[in-house]
Design an enzyme around this catalytic site. Structure first.
Site, mmCIF file in Angstrom:
data_model
loop_
_atom_site.group_PDB
_atom_site.id
_atom_site.type_symbol
_atom_site.label_atom_id
_atom_site.label_comp_id
_atom_site.label_asym_id
_atom_site.label_seq_id
_atom_site.Cartn_x
_atom_site.Cartn_y
_atom_site.Cartn_z
ATOM 1 N N LYS A 13 25.097 82.446 -6.375
ATOM 2 C CA LYS A 13 26.190 83.313 -6.866
ATOM 3 C C LYS A 13 27.307 83.437 -5.821
ATOM 4 C CE LYS A 13 23.377 86.846 -7.381
ATOM 5 N NZ LYS A 13 22.109 86.240 -6.900
ATOM 6 N N ARG A 127 18.897 79.174 4.069
ATOM 7 C CA ARG A 127 20.267 79.712 4.139
ATOM 8 C C ARG A 127 20.625 80.166 5.560
ATOM 9 N NH1 ARG A 127 22.038 84.172 0.026
ATOM 10 N NH2 ARG A 127 20.134 85.164 0.715
ATOM 11 N N ARG A 160 19.553 85.736 7.346
ATOM 12 C CA ARG A 160 19.496 87.122 6.874
ATOM 13 C C ARG A 160 18.085 87.687 7.047
ATOM 14 N NH1 ARG A 160 22.457 87.542 1.083
ATOM 15 N NH2 ARG A 160 20.563 88.667 0.568
ATOM 16 N N ARG A 171 11.891 90.178 -3.602
ATOM 17 C CA ARG A 171 13.222 90.181 -4.237
ATOM 18 C C ARG A 171 13.172 89.490 -5.601
ATOM 19 N NH1 ARG A 171 16.481 87.400 0.243
ATOM 20 N NH2 ARG A 171 18.187 87.364 -1.252
HETATM 21 P P1 AP5 Z 1 23.937 81.945 -2.113
HETATM 22 O O1 AP5 Z 1 25.223 81.520 -2.709
HETATM 23 O O2 AP5 Z 1 23.945 82.754 -0.871
HETATM 24 O O3 AP5 Z 1 23.012 82.607 -3.261
HETATM 25 P P2 AP5 Z 1 23.093 84.045 -3.949
HETATM 26 O O4 AP5 Z 1 22.776 83.866 -5.386
HETATM 27 O O5 AP5 Z 1 24.395 84.691 -3.617
HETATM 28 O O6 AP5 Z 1 21.876 84.701 -3.230
HETATM 29 P P3 AP5 Z 1 21.661 86.145 -2.567
HETATM 30 O O7 AP5 Z 1 20.347 86.061 -1.853
HETATM 31 O O8 AP5 Z 1 22.842 86.549 -1.721
HETATM 32 O O9 AP5 Z 1 21.553 87.032 -3.773
HETATM 33 P P4 AP5 Z 1 20.851 88.377 -3.810
HETATM 34 O O10 AP5 Z 1 21.270 88.797 -5.152
HETATM 35 O O11 AP5 Z 1 19.420 88.387 -3.535
HETATM 36 O O12 AP5 Z 1 21.416 89.128 -2.526
HETATM 37 P P5 AP5 Z 1 22.557 90.190 -2.331
HETATM 38 O O13 AP5 Z 1 23.257 89.860 -1.078
HETATM 39 O O14 AP5 Z 1 23.349 90.368 -3.573
HETATM 40 O O15 AP5 Z 1 23.087 80.591 -1.861
HETATM 41 C C1 AP5 Z 1 21.802 80.608 -1.303
HETATM 42 C C2 AP5 Z 1 21.620 79.330 -0.455
HETATM 43 O O16 AP5 Z 1 21.693 78.166 -1.282
HETATM 44 C C3 AP5 Z 1 22.698 79.128 0.616
HETATM 45 O O17 AP5 Z 1 22.094 78.584 1.747
HETATM 46 C C4 AP5 Z 1 23.686 78.130 -0.014
HETATM 47 O O18 AP5 Z 1 24.296 77.331 0.967
HETATM 48 C C5 AP5 Z 1 22.773 77.302 -0.917
HETATM 49 N N1 AP5 Z 1 23.413 76.930 -2.179
HETATM 50 C C6 AP5 Z 1 24.139 77.754 -2.978
HETATM 51 N N2 AP5 Z 1 24.512 77.115 -4.097
HETATM 52 C C7 AP5 Z 1 24.017 75.851 -3.995
HETATM 53 C C8 AP5 Z 1 24.056 74.728 -4.856
HETATM 54 N N3 AP5 Z 1 24.687 74.780 -6.035
HETATM 55 N N4 AP5 Z 1 23.420 73.596 -4.474
HETATM 56 C C9 AP5 Z 1 22.769 73.548 -3.292
HETATM 57 N N5 AP5 Z 1 22.683 74.597 -2.430
HETATM 58 C C10 AP5 Z 1 23.308 75.733 -2.779
HETATM 59 O O19 AP5 Z 1 21.710 91.521 -2.150
HETATM 60 C C11 AP5 Z 1 20.930 91.759 -0.995
HETATM 61 C C12 AP5 Z 1 20.249 93.115 -1.114
HETATM 62 O O20 AP5 Z 1 21.252 94.155 -1.224
HETATM 63 C C13 AP5 Z 1 19.374 93.314 -2.364
HETATM 64 O O21 AP5 Z 1 18.061 92.814 -2.156
HETATM 65 C C14 AP5 Z 1 19.417 94.837 -2.527
HETATM 66 O O22 AP5 Z 1 18.571 95.452 -1.608
HETATM 67 C C15 AP5 Z 1 20.846 95.173 -2.150
HETATM 68 N N6 AP5 Z 1 21.749 95.138 -3.310
HETATM 69 C C16 AP5 Z 1 22.799 94.294 -3.526
HETATM 70 N N7 AP5 Z 1 23.406 94.562 -4.684
HETATM 71 C C17 AP5 Z 1 22.737 95.610 -5.224
HETATM 72 C C18 AP5 Z 1 22.880 96.328 -6.451
HETATM 73 N N8 AP5 Z 1 23.835 96.002 -7.355
HETATM 74 N N9 AP5 Z 1 22.011 97.330 -6.701
HETATM 75 C C19 AP5 Z 1 21.050 97.680 -5.795
HETATM 76 N N10 AP5 Z 1 20.847 97.015 -4.634
HETATM 77 C C20 AP5 Z 1 21.688 95.988 -4.353
#
Ligand code: AP5
Length: 218
Positions: A13, A127, A160, A171
């Site tokens: 994402k 990542r 991270r 997660r």
């Molecule tokens: P990346 O693009 O970083 O993936 P992502 O989907 O953004 O993954 P996240 O882990 O950031 O999502 P998340 O929802 O768990 O975490 P968030 O930060 O929102 O890509 C991942 C890897 O793959 C990278 O190395 C990239 O290079 C590679 N890659 C990407 N696309 C690729 C492709 N097409 N092909 C090949 N490789 C690729 O949340 C973290 C924490 O915050 C949560 O656990 C929670 O505690 C809290 N939080 C955040 N939002 C909320 C909410 N709305 N409500 C409550 N708690 C929340």
């Protein structure tokens, strides 16, 4: 264009949001990034959020929703935005809908990144993120030119805290229990589009571009 990117952790994402924002001049609003910034700055919200994030649990709705609605009201989002990682519960989705109605900026589309567990695990364990500019890399999929160093700004790359295998498993469980039902929620609202999160970055962008064209969004 006003979008939500929905999908499991590691679906890509944040990476795709970066590509879309660059191509269509949209504002990227990531609750994960906002929360990590709050933790880094030791704000009251950050202190509260930290223990949930470390365990891979969702941060309480009132903290996250407060942060994002404030951002939506404060920033100039008229040209369009991408919400990445928000909403994650039905309650958050309802809060978002009310806030966007108030701003007269309803969502155009929710894109769900349908992603296999094998892809998720490989992506999250590999990542790496730049400490200075936040650019996202992957040790094999999208490696930096020099190990441990950001191509864009020369900053240090780090892993991270919640990208440890045990936390990743939690997660994914949390996503399946608390967030995945938003797929049905937005399907019923007739704004859901599905794309394969297993695709490479450029392939996925091509699919999304086509979807936006067909929907008259670009
Ligand atoms: P990346 O693009 O970083 O993936 P992502 O989907 O953004 O993954 P996240 O882990 O950031 O999502 P998340 O929802 O768990 O975490 P968030 O930060 O929102 O890509 C991942 C890897 O793959 C990278 O190395 C990239 O290079 C590679 N890659 C990407 N696309 C690729 C492709 N097409 N092909 C090949 N490789 C690729 O949340 C973290 C924490 O915050 C949560 O656990 C929670 O505690 C809290 N939080 C955040 N939002 C909320 C909410 N709305 N409500 C409550 N708690 C929340």
């Amino acid at each position: 264009m006003r979008l939500v990117l929905l999908g499991p952790p590691g679906a890509g994402k944040g990476t795709q949001a970066g590509v879309l924002c660059k191509n269509y001049s949209l504002m990227h609003l990531s609750t994960g990034d906002l929360l990590r910034e709050a933790v880094k700055n030791n704000t009251p919200e950050g202190v509260q959020a930290n223990s949930y994030m470390d365990k891979g649990e969702l941060v309480p709705d009132e903290i996250v929703a407060g942060m994002i609605t404030e951002k939506l009201k404060k920033e100039d989002v008229n040209a369009g935005f991408i919400l990445d990682g928000f909403p994650r519960t039905k309650n958050q989705a309802e809060i978002l809908e009310a806030a966007l109605n108030e701003l007269r900026l309803p969502l155009d589309m929710v894109v769900y990144f349908d992603t296999s567990e094998e892809t998720i695990l490989k992506r999250l364990t590999g990542r790496r993120i730049c400490r200075a500019c936040g650019k996202i890399f992957h040790i094999t999929n999208i490696p930096p030119k020099k190990e441990g160093v950001c191509d864009a700004c020369g900053g240090e790359l780090y892993q991270r805290n919640d990208d440890k295998e045990e936390t990743i498993k939690n997660r994914i469980e949390v996503y399946n229990k608390q967030t995945s039902n938003l797929i049905d929620y937005y399907q019923q609202k007739k704004i859901l589009n599905k794309a394969s999160g297993d695709l490479g970055v450029d392939e996925l962008f091509a699919v999304l571009k086509n979807t936006f064209e067909r929907s008259g969004l670009i």
